[in-house]
Scaffold this motif. Structure first.
Motif, PDB file in Angstrom:
ATOM      1  N   ILE A  43     -11.519  -0.039  -0.782  1.00 57.83           N
ATOM      2  CA  ILE A  43     -10.086   0.244  -0.955  1.00 57.83           C
ATOM      3  C   ILE A  43      -9.259  -0.994  -0.636  1.00 57.83           C
ATOM      4  CG2 ILE A  43      -8.139   1.591  -0.062  1.00 57.83           C
ATOM      5  CD1 ILE A  43     -10.170   3.911   0.346  1.00 57.83           C
ATOM      6  N   SER A  44      -9.591  -1.663   0.463  1.00 51.01           N
ATOM      7  CA  SER A  44      -8.851  -2.855   0.865  1.00 51.01           C
ATOM      8  C   SER A  44      -8.973  -3.965  -0.171  1.00 51.01           C
ATOM      9  CB  SER A  44      -9.369  -3.351   2.220  1.00 51.01           C
ATOM     10  OG  SER A  44      -8.771  -4.582   2.564  1.00 51.01           O
ATOM     11  N   ALA A  45     -10.206  -4.243  -0.608  1.00 52.04           N
ATOM     12  CA  ALA A  45     -10.430  -5.330  -1.569  1.00 52.04           C
ATOM     13  C   ALA A  45      -9.721  -5.065  -2.890  1.00 52.04           C
ATOM     14  CB  ALA A  45     -11.930  -5.503  -1.798  1.00 52.04           C
ATOM     15  N   THR A  46      -9.724  -3.807  -3.326  1.00 51.10           N
ATOM     16  CA  THR A  46      -9.113  -3.456  -4.610  1.00 51.10           C
ATOM     17  C   THR A  46      -7.597  -3.564  -4.561  1.00 51.10           C
ATOM     18  OG1 THR A  46     -10.949  -1.970  -5.116  1.00 51.10           O
ATOM     19  CG2 THR A  46      -8.905  -1.654  -6.366  1.00 51.10           C
ATOM     20  N   PHE A  47      -6.980  -2.908  -3.582  1.00 55.22           N
ATOM     21  CA  PHE A  47      -5.520  -2.858  -3.543  1.00 55.22           C
ATOM     22  C   PHE A  47      -4.899  -4.118  -2.967  1.00 55.22           C
ATOM     23  CE2 PHE A  47      -6.648   1.583  -4.147  1.00 55.22           C
ATOM     24  CZ  PHE A  47      -5.796   1.909  -5.185  1.00 55.22           C
ATOM     25  N   GLU A  48      -5.702  -4.933  -2.286  1.00 57.09           N
ATOM     26  CA  GLU A  48      -5.243  -6.255  -1.859  1.00 57.09           C
ATOM     27  C   GLU A  48      -4.862  -7.083  -3.078  1.00 57.09           C
ATOM     28  OE1 GLU A  48      -7.366 -10.264  -0.032  1.00 57.09           O
ATOM     29  OE2 GLU A  48      -8.216  -8.298   0.436  1.00 57.09           O
ATOM     30  N   ASN A  49      -5.665  -6.969  -4.144  1.00 58.78           N
ATOM     31  CA  ASN A  49      -5.375  -7.697  -5.382  1.00 58.78           C
ATOM     32  C   ASN A  49      -4.290  -7.012  -6.197  1.00 58.78           C
ATOM     33  OD1 ASN A  49      -7.272 -10.055  -5.635  1.00 58.78           O
ATOM     34  ND2 ASN A  49      -8.731  -8.449  -5.166  1.00 58.78           N
ATOM     35  N   PHE A  50      -4.351  -5.684  -6.284  1.00 61.96           N
ATOM     36  CA  PHE A  50      -3.352  -4.951  -7.068  1.00 61.96           C
ATOM     37  C   PHE A  50      -1.931  -5.250  -6.590  1.00 61.96           C
ATOM     38  CE2 PHE A  50      -5.839  -1.054  -8.868  1.00 61.96           C
ATOM     39  CZ  PHE A  50      -6.756  -1.908  -9.459  1.00 61.96           C
ATOM     40  N   GLN A  51      -1.723  -5.180  -5.251  1.00 61.62           N
ATOM     41  CA  GLN A  51      -0.360  -5.318  -4.740  1.00 61.62           C
ATOM     42  C   GLN A  51       0.224  -6.698  -5.031  1.00 61.62           C
ATOM     43  OE1 GLN A  51       0.585  -7.006  -1.580  1.00 61.62           O
ATOM     44  NE2 GLN A  51      -1.399  -7.440  -0.666  1.00 61.62           N
ATOM     45  N   VAL A 125       0.480  -0.275   0.816  1.00 60.45           N
ATOM     46  CA  VAL A 125       0.117   0.741   1.815  1.00 60.45           C
ATOM     47  C   VAL A 125      -1.380   1.047   1.748  1.00 60.45           C
ATOM     48  CG1 VAL A 125       0.408   3.177   2.447  1.00 60.45           C
ATOM     49  CG2 VAL A 125       2.423   1.767   1.972  1.00 60.45           C
ATOM     50  N   LEU A 126      -1.923   1.178   0.540  1.00 60.43           N
ATOM     51  CA  LEU A 126      -3.359   1.458   0.386  1.00 60.43           C
ATOM     52  C   LEU A 126      -4.202   0.278   0.861  1.00 60.43           C
ATOM     53  CD1 LEU A 126      -3.327   3.341  -3.023  1.00 60.43           C
ATOM     54  CD2 LEU A 126      -4.007   4.290  -0.813  1.00 60.43           C
ATOM     55  N   HIS A 127      -3.737  -0.942   0.593  1.00 61.62           N
ATOM     56  CA  HIS A 127      -4.427  -2.128   1.118  1.00 61.62           C
ATOM     57  C   HIS A 127      -4.435  -2.108   2.645  1.00 61.62           C
ATOM     58  CE1 HIS A 127      -4.027  -6.660   2.139  1.00 61.62           C
ATOM     59  NE2 HIS A 127      -5.272  -6.278   2.308  1.00 61.62           N
ATOM     60  N   LEU A 128      -3.288  -1.816   3.243  1.00 62.74           N
ATOM     61  CA  LEU A 128      -3.196  -1.739   4.702  1.00 62.74           C
ATOM     62  C   LEU A 128      -4.147  -0.683   5.256  1.00 62.74           C
ATOM     63  CD1 LEU A 128      -1.916  -2.336   7.453  1.00 62.74           C
ATOM     64  CD2 LEU A 128      -0.040  -0.773   6.845  1.00 62.74           C
ATOM     65  N   HIS A 129      -4.128   0.498   4.651  1.00 64.28           N
ATOM     66  CA  HIS A 129      -5.000   1.580   5.110  1.00 64.28           C
ATOM     67  C   HIS A 129      -6.480   1.177   5.000  1.00 64.28           C
ATOM     68  CE1 HIS A 129      -6.720   5.569   5.660  1.00 64.28           C
ATOM     69  NE2 HIS A 129      -7.370   5.406   4.514  1.00 64.28           N
ATOM     70  N   GLY A 130      -6.859   0.634   3.842  1.00 62.14           N
ATOM     71  CA  GLY A 130      -8.249   0.244   3.637  1.00 62.14           C
ATOM     72  C   GLY A 130      -8.687  -0.853   4.585  1.00 62.14           C
ATOM     73  N   SER A 131      -7.829  -1.835   4.792  1.00 61.31           N
ATOM     74  CA  SER A 131      -8.150  -2.952   5.684  1.00 61.31           C
ATOM     75  C   SER A 131      -8.305  -2.475   7.126  1.00 61.31           C
ATOM     76  CB  SER A 131      -7.048  -4.012   5.582  1.00 61.31           C
ATOM     77  OG  SER A 131      -7.413  -5.186   6.255  1.00 61.31           O
ATOM     78  N   TRP A 132      -7.445  -1.544   7.529  1.00 57.81           N
ATOM     79  CA  TRP A 132      -7.509  -0.976   8.884  1.00 57.81           C
ATOM     80  C   TRP A 132      -8.800  -0.174   9.084  1.00 57.81           C
ATOM     81  CZ3 TRP A 132      -5.452   4.396  10.047  1.00 57.81           C
ATOM     82  CH2 TRP A 132      -5.534   4.696  11.409  1.00 57.81           C
ATOM     83  N   VAL A 133      -9.140   0.676   8.115  1.00 63.61           N
ATOM     84  CA  VAL A 133     -10.373   1.472   8.191  1.00 63.61           C
ATOM     85  C   VAL A 133     -11.590   0.560   8.228  1.00 63.61           C
ATOM     86  CG1 VAL A 133     -11.841   3.116   6.944  1.00 63.61           C
ATOM     87  CG2 VAL A 133      -9.375   3.532   7.117  1.00 63.61           C
ATOM     88  N   ASP A 134     -11.603  -0.468   7.380  1.00 63.01           N
ATOM     89  CA  ASP A 134     -12.726  -1.411   7.339  1.00 63.01           C
ATOM     90  C   ASP A 134     -12.855  -2.158   8.668  1.00 63.01           C
ATOM     91  OD1 ASP A 134     -14.861  -2.774   5.950  1.00 63.01           O
ATOM     92  OD2 ASP A 134     -13.536  -4.523   5.859  1.00 63.01           O
ATOM     93  N   HIS A 135     -11.723  -2.560   9.226  1.00 66.91           N
ATOM     94  CA  HIS A 135     -11.716  -3.244  10.525  1.00 66.91           C
ATOM     95  C   HIS A 135     -12.328  -2.358  11.608  1.00 66.91           C
ATOM     96  CE1 HIS A 135     -10.182  -5.394  14.056  1.00 66.91           C
ATOM     97  NE2 HIS A 135      -9.674  -4.247  14.461  1.00 66.91           N
ATOM     98  N   ASN A 136     -11.925  -1.085  11.649  1.00 70.98           N
ATOM     99  CA  ASN A 136     -12.443  -0.170  12.676  1.00 70.98           C
ATOM    100  C   ASN A 136     -13.919   0.170  12.456  1.00 70.98           C
ATOM    101  OD1 ASN A 136     -10.224  -0.013  14.358  1.00 70.98           O
ATOM    102  ND2 ASN A 136      -9.315   1.710  13.270  1.00 70.98           N
ATOM    103  N   PHE A 160      -3.447 -12.290   6.741  1.00 66.10           N
ATOM    104  CA  PHE A 160      -4.180 -13.352   6.057  1.00 66.10           C
ATOM    105  C   PHE A 160      -4.571 -12.901   4.653  1.00 66.10           C
ATOM    106  CE2 PHE A 160      -8.427 -15.010   4.932  1.00 66.10           C
ATOM    107  CZ  PHE A 160      -8.073 -16.323   4.681  1.00 66.10           C
ATOM    108  N   GLU A 161      -5.104 -11.689   4.553  1.00 65.30           N
ATOM    109  CA  GLU A 161      -5.478 -11.142   3.244  1.00 65.30           C
ATOM    110  C   GLU A 161      -4.264 -11.052   2.319  1.00 65.30           C
ATOM    111  OE1 GLU A 161      -8.990  -8.146   4.953  1.00 65.30           O
ATOM    112  OE2 GLU A 161      -7.056  -7.359   4.313  1.00 65.30           O
TER     113      GLU A 161
END
Length: 203
Positions: A43-51, A125-136, A160-161
């Motif tokens: 989710i993070s990798a995908t929406f990091e680029n989309f946004q 928002v989806l990038h943030l959520h995905g990045s947070w979940v991946d971090h945890n 950074f992302e």
């Protein structure tokens, strides 16, 4: 659309293999592909680029309304009014918001940039959520405490992302605006005619 589908599938497959390799190195259990598609990593990798793409297009659409660049194929004329600047007129072939007028017309008149910025915010928002979940998830693999969303926002990972994507989008806008002053591509709507003077502005 076909290229998008091919590349998103390729991203999912290679991301799945990479993520499982990272999990294995930390002594964790590998994910099935369908679970990977729900993971923070994907989710993070995908929406990091989309946004960043939606931000780029929204900014591009909005900034070209009022800003000009002499000689650029991407700029409106410096001294002449263009079709896109004329006031909308109701008529049988006009879109329904034009015939309704008022607030509907105002919203429709700015609907392209509004749509891009809504897509940007949803993707952010989806990038943030995905990045947070991946971090945890990574914290748990390392037997470290997890972070709340507020704590995660104070850490450099997400920002950074975010900024590494934003800066690449802004330099791409600068590139197309300035390179189209001096360079040509025959047949492309993004280029001026091959024999057009360098300082001729617009298509």
């Amino acid at each position: 659309m076909a290229l998008f589908i091919i590349t998103i599938c390729a991203q999912a497959l290679t991301g799945w293999k990479q993520h499982n390799q990272e999990i294995k190195e930390e002594g964790g259990r590998e994910l099935e592909f369908k679970l990977y598609l729900q993971s923070g990593h994907f989710i993070s990798a995908t929406f990091e680029n989309f946004q960043s793409e939606f931000l780029q297009m929204g900014m591009y659409v909005l900034l070209t309304v009022g800003l000009r660049q002499i000689g650029s194929a991407e700029s409106k004329s410096l001294d002449e009014e263009e079709d896109v600047d004329r006031e909308p007129k109701p008529g049988p072939n006009a879109p329904s918001p034009v015939n309704k007028g008022g607030l509907w017309l105002k919203l429709y008149s700015n609907s392209l940039s509004l749509c891009f910025f809504i897509l940007f915010m949803v993707s952010w928002v989806l990038h943030l959520h995905g990045s947070w979940v991946d971090h945890n998830d990574l914290q748990l693999l390392k037997h470290l405490p997890t972070d709340s969303l507020g704590q995660f926002l104070w850490q450099p990972t997400f920002w950074f992302e975010t900024f590494q994507n934003w800066q690449s989008e802004f330099i791409s806008i600068v590139s197309i605006v300035f390179l189209s002053i001096y360079l040509r591509q025959k047949g492309s709507p993004e280029s001026k005619p091959v024999d057009a003077p360098h300082m001729e502005t617009g298509k």
